[in-house]
Design a protein around this motif. Structure first.
Motif, PDB file in Angstrom:
ATOM      1  N   ALA A 213     -35.867 -32.557  19.613  1.00  0.00           N
ATOM      2  CA  ALA A 213     -36.779 -31.537  20.153  1.00  0.00           C
ATOM      3  C   ALA A 213     -36.054 -30.213  20.362  1.00  0.00           C
ATOM      4  N   GLY A 214     -34.783 -30.273  20.812  1.00  0.00           N
ATOM      5  CA  GLY A 214     -34.010 -29.050  20.986  1.00  0.00           C
ATOM      6  C   GLY A 214     -33.810 -28.316  19.669  1.00  0.00           C
ATOM      7  N   CYS A 215     -33.480 -29.063  18.607  1.00  0.00           N
ATOM      8  CA  CYS A 215     -33.323 -28.434  17.287  1.00  0.00           C
ATOM      9  C   CYS A 215     -34.644 -27.845  16.808  1.00  0.00           C
ATOM     10  N   LEU A 216     -35.745 -28.560  17.074  1.00  0.00           N
ATOM     11  CA  LEU A 216     -37.058 -28.053  16.666  1.00  0.00           C
ATOM     12  C   LEU A 216     -37.415 -26.773  17.411  1.00  0.00           C
ATOM     13  N   MET A 217     -37.058 -26.703  18.690  1.00  0.00           N
ATOM     14  CA  MET A 217     -37.343 -25.501  19.473  1.00  0.00           C
ATOM     15  C   MET A 217     -36.535 -24.306  18.975  1.00  0.00           C
ATOM     16  N   ILE A 218     -35.278 -24.547  18.580  1.00  0.00           N
ATOM     17  CA  ILE A 218     -34.472 -23.460  18.026  1.00  0.00           C
ATOM     18  C   ILE A 218     -35.106 -22.950  16.735  1.00  0.00           C
ATOM     19  N   PHE A 219     -35.571 -23.876  15.902  1.00  0.00           N
ATOM     20  CA  PHE A 219     -36.212 -23.494  14.651  1.00  0.00           C
ATOM     21  C   PHE A 219     -37.485 -22.693  14.907  1.00  0.00           C
ATOM     22  N   CYS A 220     -38.291 -23.171  15.854  1.00  0.00           N
ATOM     23  CA  CYS A 220     -39.541 -22.470  16.174  1.00  0.00           C
ATOM     24  C   CYS A 220     -39.281 -21.096  16.779  1.00  0.00           C
ATOM     25  N   ALA A 221     -38.158 -20.960  17.503  1.00  0.00           N
ATOM     26  CA  ALA A 221     -37.842 -19.667  18.109  1.00  0.00           C
ATOM     27  C   ALA A 221     -37.529 -18.608  17.058  1.00  0.00           C
ATOM     28  N   LEU A 222     -37.034 -19.037  15.902  1.00  0.00           N
ATOM     29  CA  LEU A 222     -36.704 -18.093  14.847  1.00  0.00           C
ATOM     30  C   LEU A 222     -37.935 -17.664  14.052  1.00  0.00           C
ATOM     31  N   GLY A 224     -41.521 -16.571  14.600  1.00  0.00           N
ATOM     32  CA  GLY A 224     -42.378 -16.110  15.692  1.00  0.00           C
ATOM     33  C   GLY A 224     -43.794 -16.630  15.630  1.00  0.00           C
ATOM     34  N   LYS A 225     -44.342 -16.803  14.447  1.00  0.00           N
ATOM     35  CA  LYS A 225     -45.733 -17.242  14.322  1.00  0.00           C
ATOM     36  C   LYS A 225     -45.944 -18.641  14.901  1.00  0.00           C
ATOM     37  N   ILE A 226     -44.938 -19.507  14.761  1.00  0.00           N
ATOM     38  CA  ILE A 226     -45.068 -20.869  15.293  1.00  0.00           C
ATOM     39  C   ILE A 226     -45.158 -20.832  16.814  1.00  0.00           C
ATOM     40  N   GLY A 227     -44.280 -20.034  17.431  1.00  0.00           N
ATOM     41  CA  GLY A 227     -44.355 -19.898  18.883  1.00  0.00           C
ATOM     42  C   GLY A 227     -45.671 -19.311  19.340  1.00  0.00           C
ATOM     43  N   ALA A 228     -46.201 -18.350  18.583  1.00  0.00           N
ATOM     44  CA  ALA A 228     -47.476 -17.738  18.946  1.00  0.00           C
ATOM     45  C   ALA A 228     -48.617 -18.738  18.856  1.00  0.00           C
ATOM     46  N   ILE A 229     -48.532 -19.690  17.919  1.00  0.00           N
ATOM     47  CA  ILE A 229     -49.571 -20.718  17.798  1.00  0.00           C
ATOM     48  C   ILE A 229     -49.612 -21.572  19.055  1.00  0.00           C
ATOM     49  N   PHE A 230     -48.436 -21.968  19.552  1.00  0.00           N
ATOM     50  CA  PHE A 230     -48.405 -22.795  20.764  1.00  0.00           C
ATOM     51  C   PHE A 230     -48.887 -22.018  21.988  1.00  0.00           C
ATOM     52  N   ILE A 231     -48.616 -20.724  22.011  1.00  0.00           N
ATOM     53  CA  ILE A 231     -49.100 -19.906  23.125  1.00  0.00           C
ATOM     54  C   ILE A 231     -50.624 -19.859  23.147  1.00  0.00           C
ATOM     55  N   SER A 232     -51.237 -20.003  21.986  1.00  0.00           N
ATOM     56  CA  SER A 232     -52.696 -19.902  21.899  1.00  0.00           C
ATOM     57  C   SER A 232     -53.421 -21.175  22.312  1.00  0.00           C
ATOM     58  N   ILE A 233     -52.705 -22.201  22.740  1.00  0.00           N
ATOM     59  CA  ILE A 233     -53.381 -23.406  23.248  1.00  0.00           C
ATOM     60  C   ILE A 233     -54.248 -23.017  24.436  1.00  0.00           C
ATOM     61  N   PRO A 234     -55.520 -23.388  24.445  1.00  0.00           N
ATOM     62  CA  PRO A 234     -56.414 -22.986  25.543  1.00  0.00           C
ATOM     63  C   PRO A 234     -55.877 -23.398  26.907  1.00  0.00           C
TER      64      PRO A 234
END
Length: 403
Positions: A213-222, A224-234
């Motif tokens: 999960a830590g490696c996945l979070m580092i990847f998602c941090a690079l 930006g669109k992936i992080g923005a998708i998770f932010i859009s969770i209602p």
């Protein structure tokens, strides 16, 4: 009775956060809660056949307990789909927090790729006031983290964390805070209580999963669109998940009382007062942040942050009351606690009684090297490196009887 109120208040102190998110749309939040309960409790033993696989034992396909392992992810995905359908059909009005397009501006404006680097916002400035102000936050975060460590061990079925494991955890959080300051994120690094509840719901406590999960979070941090998708969770979906995980953390804290005599009026008072007054002080201080005026802005800030932390207040009260109010060791649950630790240590070939707290590599070298036992973060660390001195006996029963 110090650990139990502290861990329980990790969950109880966040009830307002859960209520704020869930109240944005109670129908979606309750649907989220019901689905998590259905998947994690009623269907946890239901195994789904995996396509294109074969099992020789059952003469059929391999089966996987998907509802037990992924109850939160399945729930979020299903409720997110429901919110999307209700959004495109305009069942929700434009201001409804359950709409999936309410944060579409974030997704649209976020860059595809972004590579953070140290000192990107300039050289950090350090002042005495800022250091002492952050010190209170560090103390409060440390107290909460220690409670999280015990809760995580409790949920995972491991023995209570030894001193070296707690030291190592706090040290890594400190290193994370230093790195966060260098990268200019504007926040500290500490344990996250929601993850403790997620372990209880999913029954997955493997360190391999956390590393992945830590490696996945580092990847998602690079990206930006992936992080923005998770932010859009209602927001109401998040609120429903919070209601489950925070309630689980609270129950885990209370489960530490199984060795305590709950028929004792002393123990009932200590537990009840620590929980209630810990919440009372923290909520009052949050509503009245200017109530403390000592004449020093730094001291005021430290006291306000500490008193706003229910875990600190409740744990401190539990510690003081449990160690000052008269009570037997059996009544306080210390005999049961020590018996559990001693039995696990005796039955194990490992130094600390549980290999869960060993390092993933180099343990043979660490055990062979004696000076590692002097390092507080080493798995072979001993609380006291000095030999126990046997004090001379001044008076014995025989000498007393002869007087």
């Amino acid at each position: 009775m110090t650990v139990a109120p502290a861990i329980a208040l990790v969950g109880l102190s966040l009830f307002k956060v859960s209520a704020i998110h869930a109240s944005s749309n109670w129908i979606i939040s309750i649907g989220t809660i019901l689905l998590i309960i259905l998947f994690s409790q009623y269907w946890k033993n239901l195994k789904i056949p995996i396509p294109f696989t074969r099992s020789e034992k059952r003469n059929g396909r391999l089966r996987y307990p998907i509802f037990q392992v992924f109850p939160v992810l399945l729930t979020i995905g299903l409720m997110w789909l429901v919110c999307y359908i209700l959004t495109v059909t305009n069942v929700f009005d434009k201001t409804n927090a359950a709409r999936t397009d309410i944060k579409e501006g974030i997704l649209r404006d976020t860059l595809w790729f972004r590579f953070p680097y140290p000192l990107q916002w300039g050289i950090p400035t350090i002042t005495a006031g800022a250091v002492f102000g952050m010190l209170s936050g560090v103390i409060a975060g440390t107290v909460e983290s220690i409670g999280d460590y015990y809760a995580c061990a409790r949920i995972s079925g491991a023995k209570p964390p030894p001193v070296h494991a707690i030291n190592r955890g706090i040290m890594m959080e400190g290193i994370g805070c230093v790195l966060a300051g260098l990268w200019g994120t504007g926040n500290g690094t500490t344990s996250y209580s929601e993850n403790i509840g997620a372990i209880s719901v999913t029954k997955v406590g493997s360190r391999r999963v956390i590393q992945a999960a830590g490696c996945l979070m580092i990847f998602c941090a690079l990206i930006g669109k992936i992080g923005a998708i998770f932010i859009s969770i209602p927001e109401p979906i998040i609120g429903g998940v919070f209601c489950i995980v925070f309630a689980t953390v609270t129950a885990v804290g209370l489960s530490n009382l199984q060795g305590v005599d709950l028929n004792s009026p002393r123990n009932i008072f200590v537990i009840g007062f620590s929980l209630f007054f810990g919440l009372t002080i923290s909520q009052w201080m949050e509503a009245n942040p200017t109530a403390i005026e000592t004449g020093s802005a730094t001291v005021d800030q430290i006291l306000i942050i500490l008193l706003r932390t229910a875990i600190f207040v409740g744990g401190l009260l539990g510690f003081i009351l449990d160690n000052t109010i008269p009570g037997t060791r059996e009544e306080r649950g210390l005999i049961a606690w020590n018996a559990l630790e001693n039995s696990e240590t005796k039955d194990s070939k490992f130094d600390n009684g549980d290999p869960s707290y060993d390092l993933p590599f180099g343990m043979n070298f660490i055990r062979r090297t004696k000076w590692f036992s002097r390092i507080p973060i080493s798995p072979t660390y001993k609380k006291s490196i000095l030999p126990k001195l046997k004090l001379p006996t001044i008076l014995t029963r025989k000498s007393i009887s002869n007087i």
